[in-house]
Design an enzyme around this catalytic site. Structure first.
Site, mmCIF file in Angstrom:
data_model
loop_
_atom_site.group_PDB
_atom_site.id
_atom_site.type_symbol
_atom_site.label_atom_id
_atom_site.label_comp_id
_atom_site.label_asym_id
_atom_site.label_seq_id
_atom_site.Cartn_x
_atom_site.Cartn_y
_atom_site.Cartn_z
ATOM 1 N N ASP A 200 41.807 40.401 41.955
ATOM 2 C CA ASP A 200 41.371 39.081 42.403
ATOM 3 C C ASP A 200 41.370 39.103 43.932
ATOM 4 O OD1 ASP A 200 40.872 36.171 41.412
ATOM 5 O OD2 ASP A 200 42.217 35.967 43.141
ATOM 6 N N ASP A 243 35.028 36.158 41.964
ATOM 7 C CA ASP A 243 35.607 37.211 42.808
ATOM 8 C C ASP A 243 36.594 38.054 42.004
ATOM 9 O OD1 ASP A 243 37.467 35.224 42.486
ATOM 10 O OD2 ASP A 243 38.244 35.315 44.529
#
Length: 330
Positions: A200, A243
């Protein structure tokens, strides 16, 4: 276009007579008064039929026919010898060996002449039609080959788009799930070891909010490029959405090796980015929280989901521990 007939005779009266007899043939009539003149015309025109006088000075009909048969573009042109002499069998054989397909005796019987000419014109028309058909088929075949190639290219593009992320070109969630399933099967069959890492991006939302979505998209592309460049050829890097990225690290006997590899990726991803966005340069820095889960042999049908959840938990532990770090699931 009318078919063409060449009449070769050194006697003017014979040429006039042949012209009259062939007036209704539906063909365009050409005349030559010598073998050399006939050869020159044959180089400039494609004739459906040549009516060739045998007994001519300088170059007789046999010689003319032999020379015509030597030229590749002319050897298929039918030749009918027109003669009052050489009616015996040996000379007829000589004529056929020279390239003739038939004989007409003088004095000429107009019915016989017109009948034979009609047959050869019909053959010429049939051959021309066949050649045209073959050319059209060849062209159509080429079109089909091109259409098939284009269709295969489109299908390959569609398959690629269905299994890859449009922005980064990385495998998407669908392809990632498939490769994870294959990795688990391979581990069972060959007792291989691998690890799964979930990534992440820390600070990605700030880049989007500060510099806009084009900058965010450019950043994701740069992140994908760095991940791809620093992984081994048999590893998989995928974008799961937003993301979030995931890695399948193959041939990992020792989980510490996976941890070391991901720590290097953390350093790589944390280096500055210079993005080109709408003609301007944007400098940004981000980090990455990575959770790593070594695969442990499992007979559960949802082993892939369990592995993903384990890596996810480790990744969230990395974020809670201060971000921009790696955590190896215990």
């Amino acid at each position: 276009m009318l078919p063409k007939i060449l009449v070769v005779d050194d006697t003017h009266a014979n040429l006039v007579a042949m012209r009259r007899l062939l007036a209704q043939s539906g063909a365009q009539i050409f005349e030559a008064r010598s073998g050399n003149e006939a050869l020159a015309l044959c180089l400039d025109h494609q004739f459906a039929l040549i009516l060739l006088d045998v007994n001519m000075p300088d170059m007789d009909g046999f010689e003319v026919a032999a020379l015509l048969s030597e030229a590749e573009q002319l050897r298929e042109t039918p030749i009918i010898f027109v003669t009052a002499a050489y009616a015996d069998d040996p000379n007829r054989l000589k004529g056929y060996r020279s390239g003739a397909v038939d004989y007409i005796a003088k004095p000429i019987n107009d019915v016989i002449l017109q009948s034979k000419v009609r047959v050869f014109l019909e053959l010429y028309a049939a051959r021309a039609e066949l050649q045209q058909t073959m050319a059209e088929l060849a062209e159509r075949n080429q079109q089909l080959v091109q259409e098939i190639a284009e269709r295969e290219l489109i299908e390959a593009m569609i398959r690629h788009q269905a299994s890859h992320d449009m922005l980064t070109g990385l495998p998407n969630r669908v392809l990632f799930q498939d490769r994870l399933h294959v990795a688990i099967q391979r581990a069972h069959r060959h007792h291989d070891h691998f690890a799964l890492a979930c990534i992440d991006i820390d600070g990605f939302k700030d880049v989007n909010d500060t510099h806009g979505h084009p900058a965010g998209d450019a950043l994701l592309q740069e992140i994908a490029a760095r991940l791809s460049a620093h992984l081994r050829g048999n590893d998989t890097v995928a974008r799961l959405g937003g993301d979030e990225f995931a890695l399948i690290l193959e041939d990992i006997e020792d989980p510490q090796l996976a941890l070391q590899l991901c720590q290097k990726l953390c350093v790589t991803l944390g280096e500055p980015y210079m993005l080109r966005v709408n003609g301007r340069s944007v400098d940004v820095r981000i980090g990455a929280s990575i959770g790593i889960a070594p695969y442990l042999p499992s007979d559960h049908p949802d082993a892939d989901e369990q592995l993903i959840q384990t890596a996810d938990r480790a990744m969230y532990e990395a974020k809670r521990g201060g971000k921009n770090r790696c955590v190896l699931a215990s």
